[in-house]
Every structure is written in structure tokens, then in C-alpha cells.
Design a protein around this motif. Structure first.
Motif, PDB file in Angstrom:
ATOM      1  N   MET A   1       0.838  -1.167   0.000  1.00 25.90           N
ATOM      2  CA  MET A   1       0.000   0.000   0.000  1.00 25.90           C
ATOM      3  C   MET A   1       0.891   1.240   0.000  1.00 25.90           C
ATOM      4  N   GLU A   2       0.547   2.195  -0.850  1.00 27.86           N
ATOM      5  CA  GLU A   2       1.280   3.449  -0.901  1.00 27.86           C
ATOM      6  C   GLU A   2       0.859   4.322   0.279  1.00 27.86           C
ATOM      7  N   VAL A   3       1.808   5.043   0.834  1.00 27.14           N
ATOM      8  CA  VAL A   3       1.537   5.858   2.013  1.00 27.14           C
ATOM      9  C   VAL A   3       1.730   7.320   1.654  1.00 27.14           C
ATOM     10  N   LEU A   4       0.811   8.175   2.093  1.00 24.61           N
ATOM     11  CA  LEU A   4       0.962   9.605   1.914  1.00 24.61           C
ATOM     12  C   LEU A   4       1.958  10.114   2.936  1.00 24.61           C
ATOM     13  N   ARG A   5       3.026  10.696   2.467  1.00 26.89           N
ATOM     14  CA  ARG A   5       4.027  11.254   3.373  1.00 26.89           C
ATOM     15  C   ARG A   5       3.543  12.600   3.870  1.00 26.89           C
ATOM     16  N   GLY A   6       3.905  12.931   5.068  1.00 26.69           N
ATOM     17  CA  GLY A   6       3.501  14.195   5.644  1.00 26.69           C
ATOM     18  C   GLY A   6       2.610  13.968   6.844  1.00 26.69           C
ATOM     19  N   THR A   7       2.115  15.053   7.370  1.00 30.01           N
ATOM     20  CA  THR A   7       1.350  14.957   8.595  1.00 30.01           C
ATOM     21  C   THR A   7      -0.105  15.361   8.449  1.00 30.01           C
ATOM     22  N   HIS A   8      -0.483  15.989   7.326  1.00 33.10           N
ATOM     23  CA  HIS A   8      -1.841  16.504   7.165  1.00 33.10           C
ATOM     24  C   HIS A   8      -2.359  16.234   5.755  1.00 33.10           C
ATOM     25  N   GLY A   9      -3.645  15.939   5.631  1.00 34.14           N
ATOM     26  CA  GLY A   9      -4.225  15.717   4.311  1.00 34.14           C
ATOM     27  C   GLY A   9      -5.696  15.357   4.408  1.00 34.14           C
ATOM     28  N   ILE A  10      -6.313  15.245   3.234  1.00 33.59           N
ATOM     29  CA  ILE A  10      -7.700  14.801   3.118  1.00 33.59           C
ATOM     30  C   ILE A  10      -7.716  13.735   2.031  1.00 33.59           C
ATOM     31  N   ARG A  11      -8.252  12.583   2.348  1.00 34.38           N
ATOM     32  CA  ARG A  11      -8.350  11.479   1.378  1.00 34.38           C
ATOM     33  C   ARG A  11      -9.811  11.284   1.020  1.00 34.38           C
ATOM     34  N   PHE A  12     -10.079  11.242  -0.272  1.00 26.13           N
ATOM     35  CA  PHE A  12     -11.438  11.048  -0.776  1.00 26.13           C
ATOM     36  C   PHE A  12     -11.593   9.654  -1.359  1.00 26.13           C
ATOM     37  N   ASP A  13     -12.741   9.058  -1.113  1.00 27.16           N
ATOM     38  CA  ASP A  13     -13.095   7.767  -1.704  1.00 27.16           C
ATOM     39  C   ASP A  13     -14.603   7.801  -1.932  1.00 27.16           C
ATOM     40  N   GLY A  14     -15.000   8.153  -3.142  1.00 27.13           N
ATOM     41  CA  GLY A  14     -16.418   8.314  -3.439  1.00 27.13           C
ATOM     42  C   GLY A  14     -16.969   9.481  -2.641  1.00 27.13           C
ATOM     43  N   THR A  15     -18.052   9.255  -1.900  1.00 28.07           N
ATOM     44  CA  THR A  15     -18.639  10.321  -1.087  1.00 28.07           C
ATOM     45  C   THR A  15     -17.969  10.430   0.280  1.00 28.07           C
TER      46      THR A  15
END
Length: 123
Positions: A1-15
């Protein structure tokens, strides 16, 4: 699984979406139409935390989940912009562009977006 580097984010998956804050993921946040299709219910981990009935009647209360304030702020901005996009028939790219502007104006520039399926932002 790929990992988002960093400490903050928003991940979207459909709704659904998740908020990453200080390398910790919170969510999923989601929405669903009320049974009579006259409003929209806001959900956190499949539990209702708010509802949109009309432009004059909207509420949200995430207090019961004891989330960090930054997560609440980012989630509410995101949920609000998703709702605005749905109610106004905006393409996803347009409401996400508006969300980016709103996040930046509110001091949340570090929350980048990621499109992804069921994988997590952090390992």
C-alpha cells in the motif's frame, strides 16, 4: 500500500473522506440523503452528527467524538463544500477547487488532497 508522506491531508473515496492530522487519520466522514430526500444527513463513522434541511436550517455537532479542533474545522469545511457542490450540481473538480481556496483562506494550506480507495493515508 502506498503511504501519503507528511502529517496533514484529506483522502477522498467516493462520497467518503478522511482527515489526516498529525499523522493520525480520522473518518470516514460521509453524507446520505434523508429518507424523504428533503435533507442531507452528515455522518462520522456511520453515526449521524448533523443535518442540512435548508439554507436556513443546518446543524453539525461533532463534540461526542472528541476530535481535535483542526479535524473538526477541516471536516466541516470539506462537508460544507461537498454539500454545496451536490446541491448546485457542480462537477467534482469545481467544488474541490473551491474547497482548496476555502482551506487556504482559513489557514489550512497543509491539508493536501488525495484520491484513493480503501487504503489509508498512513501506515
Amino acid at each position: 500500500m502506498e503511504v501519503l508522506r507528511g502529517t496533514h491531508g484529506i483522502r477522498f473515496d467516493g462520497t467518503r473522506f478522511w482527515v489526516l492530522h498529525r499523522r493520525r487519520e480520522f473518518g470516514p466522514f460521509d453524507y446520505e440523503w434523508s429518507k424523504d430526500f428533503s435533507g442531507v444527513e452528515f455522518m462520522y463513522r456511520d453515526q449521524k452528527f448533523g443535518e442540512y434541511c435548508s439554507a436556513e436550517e443546518i446543524f453539525a455537532d461533532l463534540k461526542q467524538f472528541s476530535l481535535p479542533m483542526r479535524v473538526v474545522e477541516v471536516a466541516c469545511l470539506t462537508m460544507g463544500m461537498i454539500l454545496y457542490g451536490v446541491l448546485n450540481g457542480l462537477p467534482e473538480a469545481i467544488w474541490k477547487e473551491q474547497l482548496r481556496k476555502r482551506l487556504d483562506e482559513s489557514g489550512f494550506q497543509r491539508f493536501g488532497f488525495r484520491e484513493e480507495g480503501p487504503g489509508r493515508l498512513t501506515g
